[in-house]
Write an enzyme that holds these catalytic residues in place. Structure first.
Site, PDB file in Angstrom:
ATOM      1  N   ARG A 167       0.814  -1.220   0.000  1.00 44.08           N
ATOM      2  CA  ARG A 167       0.000   0.000   0.000  1.00 44.08           C
ATOM      3  C   ARG A 167       0.849   1.272   0.000  1.00 44.08           C
ATOM      4  O   ARG A 167       0.512   2.266   0.635  1.00 44.08           O
ATOM      5  CB  ARG A 167      -0.929   0.031   1.230  1.00 44.08           C
ATOM      6  CG  ARG A 167      -2.057  -0.977   1.204  1.00 44.08           C
ATOM      7  CD  ARG A 167      -3.008  -0.708   0.048  1.00 44.08           C
ATOM      8  NE  ARG A 167      -4.290  -1.388   0.220  1.00 44.08           N
ATOM      9  CZ  ARG A 167      -4.529  -2.645  -0.114  1.00 44.08           C
ATOM     10  NH1 ARG A 167      -3.556  -3.387  -0.636  1.00 44.08           N
ATOM     11  NH2 ARG A 167      -5.723  -3.177   0.049  1.00 44.08           N
ATOM     12  N   SER A 240     -11.036  -0.303   2.775  1.00 45.30           N
ATOM     13  CA  SER A 240     -10.280  -0.410   4.031  1.00 45.30           C
ATOM     14  C   SER A 240      -9.929   0.978   4.542  1.00 45.30           C
ATOM     15  O   SER A 240      -9.290   1.754   3.829  1.00 45.30           O
ATOM     16  CB  SER A 240      -8.970  -1.160   3.808  1.00 45.30           C
ATOM     17  OG  SER A 240      -9.217  -2.444   3.314  1.00 45.30           O
ATOM     18  N   GLU A 341      -5.254   3.843   6.335  1.00 43.42           N
ATOM     19  CA  GLU A 341      -4.792   3.617   4.967  1.00 43.42           C
ATOM     20  C   GLU A 341      -5.272   4.778   4.098  1.00 43.42           C
ATOM     21  O   GLU A 341      -4.634   5.171   3.138  1.00 43.42           O
ATOM     22  CB  GLU A 341      -5.379   2.304   4.440  1.00 43.42           C
ATOM     23  CG  GLU A 341      -4.872   1.965   3.067  1.00 43.42           C
ATOM     24  CD  GLU A 341      -5.849   1.170   2.255  1.00 43.42           C
ATOM     25  OE1 GLU A 341      -6.700   1.785   1.584  1.00 43.42           O
ATOM     26  OE2 GLU A 341      -5.748  -0.059   2.270  1.00 43.42           O
TER      27      GLU A 341
HETATM   28  N1  EPU Z   1     -11.406 -10.489   9.703  1.00 41.90           N
HETATM   29  C1  EPU Z   1     -12.170 -10.621  10.841  1.00 41.90           C
HETATM   30  N2  EPU Z   1     -13.141  -9.688  11.062  1.00 41.90           N
HETATM   31  C2  EPU Z   1     -13.397  -8.677  10.199  1.00 41.90           C
HETATM   32  C3  EPU Z   1     -12.608  -8.539   9.054  1.00 41.90           C
HETATM   33  C4  EPU Z   1     -11.616  -9.473   8.820  1.00 41.90           C
HETATM   34  O1  EPU Z   1     -11.979 -11.524  11.644  1.00 41.90           O
HETATM   35  O2  EPU Z   1     -14.313  -7.896  10.472  1.00 41.90           O
HETATM   36  C5  EPU Z   1     -10.401 -11.516   9.407  1.00 41.90           C
HETATM   37  C6  EPU Z   1     -10.891 -12.414   8.269  1.00 41.90           C
HETATM   38  O3  EPU Z   1     -11.626 -13.499   8.740  1.00 41.90           O
HETATM   39  C7  EPU Z   1      -9.611 -12.886   7.639  1.00 41.90           C
HETATM   40  C8  EPU Z   1      -8.679 -11.712   7.855  1.00 41.90           C
HETATM   41  O4  EPU Z   1      -9.230 -10.916   8.898  1.00 41.90           O
HETATM   42  O5  EPU Z   1      -9.078 -13.985   8.315  1.00 41.90           O
HETATM   43  C9  EPU Z   1      -8.454 -10.883   6.598  1.00 41.90           C
HETATM   44  O6  EPU Z   1      -9.680 -10.358   6.134  1.00 41.90           O
HETATM   45  P1  EPU Z   1      -9.947 -10.061   4.576  1.00 41.90           P
HETATM   46  O7  EPU Z   1      -9.624 -11.245   3.766  1.00 41.90           O
HETATM   47  O8  EPU Z   1     -11.300  -9.488   4.445  1.00 41.90           O
HETATM   48  O9  EPU Z   1      -8.836  -9.002   4.179  1.00 41.90           O
HETATM   49  P2  EPU Z   1      -8.233  -7.725   4.902  1.00 41.90           P
HETATM   50  O10 EPU Z   1      -6.816  -8.006   5.223  1.00 41.90           O
HETATM   51  O11 EPU Z   1      -9.124  -7.261   5.992  1.00 41.90           O
HETATM   52  C10 EPU Z   1      -7.295  -6.735   2.681  1.00 41.90           C
HETATM   53  C11 EPU Z   1      -7.298  -5.421   1.957  1.00 41.90           C
HETATM   54  C12 EPU Z   1      -8.616  -5.210   1.220  1.00 41.90           C
HETATM   55  C13 EPU Z   1      -8.816  -6.364   0.262  1.00 41.90           C
HETATM   56  C14 EPU Z   1      -8.827  -7.661   1.060  1.00 41.90           C
HETATM   57  C15 EPU Z   1      -8.964  -8.881   0.205  1.00 41.90           C
HETATM   58  C16 EPU Z   1      -5.829  -3.986   3.273  1.00 41.90           C
HETATM   59  C17 EPU Z   1      -5.753  -2.782   4.148  1.00 41.90           C
HETATM   60  N3  EPU Z   1      -7.059  -4.330   2.878  1.00 41.90           N
HETATM   61  O12 EPU Z   1      -8.281  -6.652   3.704  1.00 41.90           O
HETATM   62  O13 EPU Z   1      -8.498  -4.017   0.466  1.00 41.90           O
HETATM   63  O14 EPU Z   1     -10.020  -6.239  -0.467  1.00 41.90           O
HETATM   64  O15 EPU Z   1      -7.570  -7.771   1.778  1.00 41.90           O
HETATM   65  O16 EPU Z   1      -7.776  -9.097  -0.465  1.00 41.90           O
HETATM   66  O17 EPU Z   1      -4.800  -4.551   2.937  1.00 41.90           O
HETATM   67  C18 EPU Z   1      -8.983  -1.694   0.370  1.00 41.90           C
HETATM   68  O18 EPU Z   1      -7.769  -1.496   0.347  1.00 41.90           O
HETATM   69  O19 EPU Z   1      -9.803  -0.732   0.331  1.00 41.90           O
HETATM   70  C19 EPU Z   1      -9.480  -3.048   0.484  1.00 41.90           C
HETATM   71  C20 EPU Z   1     -10.786  -3.316   0.611  1.00 41.90           C
END
Ligand code: EPU
Length: 345
Positions: A167, A240, A341
């Protein structure tokens, strides 16, 4: 040039922020003309120029932007080079990112399918090296074309000069001083699909798809996103709101003892001596009890705690207050600092 211009339709958080000055630019000549404008020069010298693209990663900290907003709207997609293996494509910055991804997928070109449906425009994609579902845009970018807002000179950045990381990029680090007007991508005609992130594979299997195509992956990503993230234009958000937390191995082990289920990912660039671990901030915020929380016009999305939402009619300050409360609560519970972010201006 417009004065006291409402940015309501130009930020996906949906705040009614007014810009002191606003101008749309559609060509390098437009930018060079703008550079001759005295109001523009004055604001640039005071670091009060904002290049606003899709507005999908920005939070204005008040209802008035006391500066000059430049809105690049360069259009076009060109094939620059084609071999048996790959295609080099130039996409101008004002094209809508998700439409560009759909275009490449429809042409059977591999590389952007996991980044389907990310809001925003192509010119902003390199700035924070957008990423999702196991892919980052840096893996497909070969050059970024910019114009310097002081001199009007064009500068082309090679991929290495972009200094991409999670990012982040040189464009984010160095702030405004230039405008990205086009991005060159190398997309493959044949490649492995990335199915390992989260539930992509399970989702495909549960729909009976054993040999997924490029189109299947893009469709799956879109479906998963739609289930987790608020719909742009319906509920105000910037995807995010926070970056994922990057912590030391010791910190990670401490948390894992208390919460054995904590999700984690290795950090790509870390060396053995400084090994760091990425913990999803969404998980931390969720475990701190914020998921689905609502206070007046703002809240935490009930399907993904990393996303703060504006239900309409609120003020940017309400999001900032909520951000501070969440940061303090995560710090108290886990001893981890989480950082936005979103670009706060
Ligand atoms: N999780 C929870 N509770 C929540 C949210 C997430 O327990 O409310 C856990 C999920 O179960 C999972 C882990 O956290 O085990 C990761 O969650 P997720 O796969 O949704 O991805 P993220 O790391 O929260 C990142 C990006 C997103 C992108 C997703 C999918 C960042 C800051 N965000 O989110 O990007 O869509 O991965 O690849 O790196 C964005 O940048 O605007 C964005 C949406």
């Amino acid at each position: 040039m417009e004065k006291n211009f409402s940015l309501l339709g130009l930020n996906t958080f949906g705040f009614d922020v007014k810009a002191k000055f606003f101008e749309k630019v559609q060509s390098l000549d437009d930018v060079r003309n703008l550079i001759g404008n005295q109001d523009f020069k004055d604001n640039l010298n005071k670091s009060r120029v904002l290049v606003l693209s899709g507005g999908s990663n920005i939070l204005f900290s008040s209802g008035f932007y006391d500066g000059f907003v430049v809105y690049p709207d360069f259009k076009g997609i060109e094939t620059l080079d084609e071999t048996a293996e790959q295609v080099k494509i130039r996409c101008y910055g004002g094209e809508v990112w998700k439409d560009f991804v759909d275009y490449t997928v429809s042409k059977n070109l591999y590389g952007l399918e996991n980044l389907a449906d990310i809001p925003g425009k192509v010119g902003a994609a390199p700035v924070q090296n957008i990423g999702a579902y196991g892919a980052e845009v840096k893996d497909t970018i070969c050059q970024v074309h910019t114009i310097d807002l002081f001199s009007g000179k064009v500068r082309v950045f090679s991929k290495e000069e972009c200094e991409f990381s999670y990012r982040n990029s040189i464009f984010k680090k160095s702030g405004v001083g230039s405008l990205i007007y086009a991005v060159d991508f190398i997309l493959k005609k044949h490649a492995e699909l990335k199915l390992d992130y989260g539930n992509i594979r399970n989702y495909l299997a549960s729909n009976g798809i054993t040999h997924p195509t490029l189109q299947d992956v893009a469709k799956t990503v879109k479906t998963i996103r739609a289930e987790k993230l608020p719909e742009v234009g319906v509920v105000g958000s910037v995807g995010s709101f926070f970056q994922n937390a990057i912590v030391s191995i010791e910190k990670y082990q401490e948390i894992k003892q208390l919460y054995p289920e904590v999700p984690s990912y290795p950090v790509e660039s870390s060396t053995a001596s400084t090994a760091m671990i990425k913990i999803p901030s969404g998980w931390l915020i969720d475990r701190a009890g914020w998921k689905g929380y609502r206070e007046n016009h703002v809240g935490v999305w009930d399907k993904q705690a990393l996303v703060l939402v504006h239900y309409g009619g609120g003020k940017p300050q309400e999001i900032l207050d909520l951000m501070h409360k969440i940061q303090a609560s995560v710090k108290t519970k886990f001893g981890i600092e989480i950082h936005p972010e979103v670009n706060i201006v």
